[in-house]
Design an enzyme around this catalytic site. Structure first.
Site, PDB file in Angstrom:
ATOM      1  N   MET A  30       0.845  -1.201   0.000  1.00 36.49           N
ATOM      2  CA  MET A  30       0.000   0.000   0.000  1.00 36.49           C
ATOM      3  C   MET A  30       0.875   1.243   0.000  1.00 36.49           C
ATOM      4  O   MET A  30       0.406   2.347   0.332  1.00 36.49           O
ATOM      5  CB  MET A  30      -0.957  -0.014   1.200  1.00 36.49           C
ATOM      6  CG  MET A  30      -1.905  -1.211   1.159  1.00 36.49           C
ATOM      7  SD  MET A  30      -3.465  -0.937   2.024  1.00 36.49           S
ATOM      8  CE  MET A  30      -2.898  -0.634   3.674  1.00 36.49           C
ATOM      9  N   HIS A  34       8.922   1.298   3.697  1.00 35.68           N
ATOM     10  CA  HIS A  34       9.989   1.370   4.696  1.00 35.68           C
ATOM     11  C   HIS A  34      10.905   0.161   4.487  1.00 35.68           C
ATOM     12  O   HIS A  34      10.688  -0.652   3.576  1.00 35.68           O
ATOM     13  CB  HIS A  34       9.403   1.414   6.117  1.00 35.68           C
ATOM     14  CG  HIS A  34       8.413   0.326   6.405  1.00 35.68           C
ATOM     15  ND1 HIS A  34       8.763  -1.007   6.467  1.00 35.68           N
ATOM     16  CD2 HIS A  34       7.070   0.371   6.606  1.00 35.68           C
ATOM     17  CE1 HIS A  34       7.685  -1.730   6.734  1.00 35.68           C
ATOM     18  NE2 HIS A  34       6.641  -0.920   6.805  1.00 35.68           N
ATOM     19  N   GLY A  36      11.178  -2.615   5.882  1.00 39.24           N
ATOM     20  CA  GLY A  36      10.505  -3.924   5.851  1.00 39.24           C
ATOM     21  C   GLY A  36      10.025  -4.262   4.441  1.00 39.24           C
ATOM     22  O   GLY A  36      10.185  -5.399   3.972  1.00 39.24           O
ATOM     23  N   HIS A  37       9.443  -3.271   3.745  1.00 36.41           N
ATOM     24  CA  HIS A  37       9.010  -3.517   2.358  1.00 36.41           C
ATOM     25  C   HIS A  37      10.214  -3.836   1.476  1.00 36.41           C
ATOM     26  O   HIS A  37      10.149  -4.702   0.598  1.00 36.41           O
ATOM     27  CB  HIS A  37       8.312  -2.287   1.773  1.00 36.41           C
ATOM     28  CG  HIS A  37       6.999  -1.949   2.411  1.00 36.41           C
ATOM     29  ND1 HIS A  37       6.826  -0.841   3.206  1.00 36.41           N
ATOM     30  CD2 HIS A  37       5.799  -2.559   2.349  1.00 36.41           C
ATOM     31  CE1 HIS A  37       5.571  -0.774   3.604  1.00 36.41           C
ATOM     32  NE2 HIS A  37       4.920  -1.815   3.107  1.00 36.41           N
ATOM     33  N   GLN A  61     -10.355  -2.645   2.384  1.00 37.37           N
ATOM     34  CA  GLN A  61      -9.860  -3.301   3.596  1.00 37.37           C
ATOM     35  C   GLN A  61      -9.844  -2.364   4.808  1.00 37.37           C
ATOM     36  O   GLN A  61      -9.363  -2.743   5.864  1.00 37.37           O
ATOM     37  CB  GLN A  61      -8.488  -3.942   3.363  1.00 37.37           C
ATOM     38  CG  GLN A  61      -7.335  -2.985   3.149  1.00 37.37           C
ATOM     39  CD  GLN A  61      -6.071  -3.726   2.727  1.00 37.37           C
ATOM     40  OE1 GLN A  61      -5.927  -4.167   1.589  1.00 37.37           O
ATOM     41  NE2 GLN A  61      -5.131  -3.870   3.649  1.00 37.37           N
ATOM     42  N   LYS A 151       4.543 -10.208   9.521  1.00 40.57           N
ATOM     43  CA  LYS A 151       3.906  -9.379  10.556  1.00 40.57           C
ATOM     44  C   LYS A 151       2.383  -9.500  10.472  1.00 40.57           C
ATOM     45  O   LYS A 151       1.712  -9.590  11.474  1.00 40.57           O
ATOM     46  CB  LYS A 151       4.312  -7.910  10.413  1.00 40.57           C
ATOM     47  CG  LYS A 151       3.643  -7.046  11.487  1.00 40.57           C
ATOM     48  CD  LYS A 151       4.123  -5.638  11.458  1.00 40.57           C
ATOM     49  CE  LYS A 151       3.578  -4.845  10.290  1.00 40.57           C
ATOM     50  NZ  LYS A 151       2.133  -4.552  10.374  1.00 40.57           N
ATOM     51  N   ASP A 152       1.881  -9.524   9.239  1.00 38.93           N
ATOM     52  CA  ASP A 152       0.442  -9.695   9.037  1.00 38.93           C
ATOM     53  C   ASP A 152       0.163 -11.200   8.969  1.00 38.93           C
ATOM     54  O   ASP A 152      -0.131 -11.742   7.901  1.00 38.93           O
ATOM     55  CB  ASP A 152       0.013  -8.975   7.759  1.00 38.93           C
ATOM     56  CG  ASP A 152       0.293  -7.490   7.838  1.00 38.93           C
ATOM     57  OD1 ASP A 152      -0.432  -6.803   8.561  1.00 38.93           O
ATOM     58  OD2 ASP A 152       1.268  -7.025   7.216  1.00 38.93           O
ATOM     59  N   SER A 188       4.131   0.977   8.444  1.00 35.46           N
ATOM     60  CA  SER A 188       3.899   2.371   8.025  1.00 35.46           C
ATOM     61  C   SER A 188       3.154   3.137   9.115  1.00 35.46           C
ATOM     62  O   SER A 188       3.310   4.350   9.262  1.00 35.46           O
ATOM     63  CB  SER A 188       3.077   2.410   6.738  1.00 35.46           C
ATOM     64  OG  SER A 188       3.795   1.760   5.713  1.00 35.46           O
ATOM     65  N   ARG A 189       2.324   2.438   9.879  1.00 39.66           N
ATOM     66  CA  ARG A 189       1.512   3.130  10.895  1.00 39.66           C
ATOM     67  C   ARG A 189       2.319   3.499  12.140  1.00 39.66           C
ATOM     68  O   ARG A 189       1.807   4.228  12.993  1.00 39.66           O
ATOM     69  CB  ARG A 189       0.298   2.280  11.259  1.00 39.66           C
ATOM     70  CG  ARG A 189      -0.732   2.215  10.125  1.00 39.66           C
ATOM     71  CD  ARG A 189      -1.971   1.457  10.542  1.00 39.66           C
ATOM     72  NE  ARG A 189      -3.060   1.587   9.605  1.00 39.66           N
ATOM     73  CZ  ARG A 189      -3.489   0.601   8.796  1.00 39.66           C
ATOM     74  NH1 ARG A 189      -2.883  -0.574   8.794  1.00 39.66           N
ATOM     75  NH2 ARG A 189      -4.514   0.801   7.991  1.00 39.66           N
TER      76      ARG A 189
HETATM   77  O1  PAF Z   1      -0.131  -5.927   3.664  1.00 43.14           O
HETATM   78  C1  PAF Z   1      -0.508  -4.981   2.928  1.00 43.14           C
HETATM   79  O2  PAF Z   1       0.201  -3.993   2.721  1.00 43.14           O
HETATM   80  C2  PAF Z   1      -1.885  -5.044   2.295  1.00 43.14           C
HETATM   81  O3  PAF Z   1      -2.798  -5.666   3.131  1.00 43.14           O
HETATM   82  C3  PAF Z   1      -1.857  -5.720   0.906  1.00 43.14           C
HETATM   83  C4  PAF Z   1      -1.421  -7.168   0.990  1.00 43.14           C
HETATM   84  C5  PAF Z   1      -0.934  -4.947  -0.024  1.00 43.14           C
HETATM   85  C6  PAF Z   1      -3.267  -5.681   0.302  1.00 43.14           C
HETATM   86  O4  PAF Z   1      -3.739  -4.385   0.162  1.00 43.14           O
END
Ligand code: PAF
Length: 281
Positions: A30, A34, A36-37, A61, A151-152, A188-189
Site C-alpha cells: 500500500m 519502509h 521492511g518492504h 480493507q 507481521k500480518d 507504516s503506521r
Molecule cells: O499488507 C498490505 O500492505 C496489504 O494488506 C496488501 C497485501 C498490499 C493488500 O492491500
C-alpha cells in the site's frame, strides 16, 4: 524502472518479459515504503528475474472509522526507493482499474474460518477486502511468486488459503518480520506514534517473548501467560485487543500435542494499532 498504471500496459510489459524467459515476482504493497518492504523486494529479487511492486491503498480493507483517507501516500519517495533497489516495474493503478465494476458490485471473497477471529473481530470486513484485492492483483500480474510479510500473520494465512483453494498458480512466500533495533515490528503506521508512545511500543514484542519463554519453561498454561502479558501491556500504557496462543497453521486454539504454535497480539497505542506475532516451533 517502468511505472505502469493500467492493466493493459502492465500485461504488455509482462508478456515481453515472459517471452524472454523471465520469471516474475510480485510484491503487493500500500506504499509508504519502509525497510521492511524493501526486504520483501530483495527476497522477491532472489526468486525471479523481474520484480513488480504494486502500490495501491485498497479502500475495501479499511473500516468506515479507519484511516483510509489519512493513510500516508508517498508515491515519489516510494518510486525512488524502488528504483534504487533495481525493481523492474511499479504498478500504480487507480481504483477503477482494480474495481472495474465499482466497489459496490465487487466480487467478495470470504473465508469464515480464518477471517472472523483475532484481527477480524476488531476489523470486520478487513480480510474480505484484503483477499479480494490480492486475488485481483494476482490475476492482473499472474506472477510466479508473490511475497508478503509475516507481521500480518493472519493475512498471510488468508492468502495461502485462497491461493490453494482457488487453484491460483502463484507461489506465496512469506518473509520474516522486519524489526527496529528495539524489537518494534516495522509498519507504516508506526509514524502515527508520538515520541512517548514510540518509546512504549516495543512492550508488545516484549510481551510476546515473555509468553514464548513461559511456554518453553512450562508450569503455566498458555491462558495464564497471556492474561499476565495483557495486564503487563495495560500497565505499559497500551490498550491490548488480544494476545493469544494459536495453532500456527489454522489459528485454531493451540492444541498441546500439535505444533507449531504462534503467539499473536494486537494493541492500540495513541492513533496507532500495532500487531505482532512470534512463532513457537
Ligand atoms: O499488507 C498490505 O500492505 C496489504 O494488506 C496488501 C497485501 C498490499 C493488500 O492491500
Amino acid at each position: 524502472m517502468q511505472t505502469l498504471v493500467s492493466v493493459g500496459e502492465l500485461r504488455t510489459r509482462l508478456s515481453a518479459w515472459r517471452q524472454g524467459g523471465a520469471r516474475i515476482a510480485l510484491v503487493p504493497t500500500m506504499g509508504n515504503l519502509h525497510e521492511g518492504h524493501l526486504e520483501l523486494v530483495r527476497l522477491a529479487a532472489r526468486e525471479a528475474e523481474r520484480v513488480v511492486v504494486s502500490i495501491f491503498v485498497n479502500p475495501t480493507q479499511f473500516g468506515p472509522s479507519e484511516d483510509f483517507a489519512s493513510y500516508p501516500r508517498t508515491p515519489e519517495a516510494d518510486r525512488a526507493a524502488l528504483a534504487a533497489e533495481g525493481v523492474d516495474a511499479v504498478f500504480l493503478p487507480e481504483e477503477a482499474e482494480v474495481y472495474p465494476l465499482g466497489r459496490s458490485a465487487a466480487t467478495q471473497i470470504r473465508i469464515p474460518a480464518l477471517m472472523d477471529d483475532l484481527c477480524g473481530r476488531g476489523r470486520p470486513g478487513h480480510f474480505e477486502g484484503v483477499a479480494t484485492v490480492v486475488l485481483r492483483l494476482l490475476n492482473m500480474v499472474g506472477p510466479d511468486v508473490a511475497v508478503f510479510g509475516q507481521k500480518d500473520y493472519q493475512q498471510q494465512l488468508v492468502i495461502r488459503h485462497l491461493v490453494r483453494d482457488l487453484n491460483v498458480v502463484t507461489r506465496i512466500l512469506v518473509a520474516p518480520i522486519s524489526r527496529e533495533a528495539d524489537g518494534l515490528a516495522r509498519s507504516s503506521r508506526n509514524q502515527y506514534l508520538d515520541p512517548g508512545e514510540r518509546a512504549r511500543a516495543p512492550a508488545l514484542y516484549a510481551a510476546l517473548r515473555t509468553v514464548a519463554a513461559g511456554l518453553a519453561e512450562g508450569g503455566q498454561s498458555a491462558a495464564a501467560l497471556c492474561d499476565a502479558a495483557m495486564a503487563g501491556l495495560q500497565e505499559a500504557g497500551l490498550a491490548p485487543e488480544y494476545l493469544e496462543v494459536r495453532d500456527a497453521a489454522t489459528l485454531a486454539p493451540a492444541d498441546p500435542v500439535r505444533r507449531p504454535w504462534v503467539v499473536l497480539a494486537a494493541a492500540r497505542l495513541g492513533r496507532a494499532r500495532l500487531i505482532d506475532n512470534l512463532l513457537i516451533p
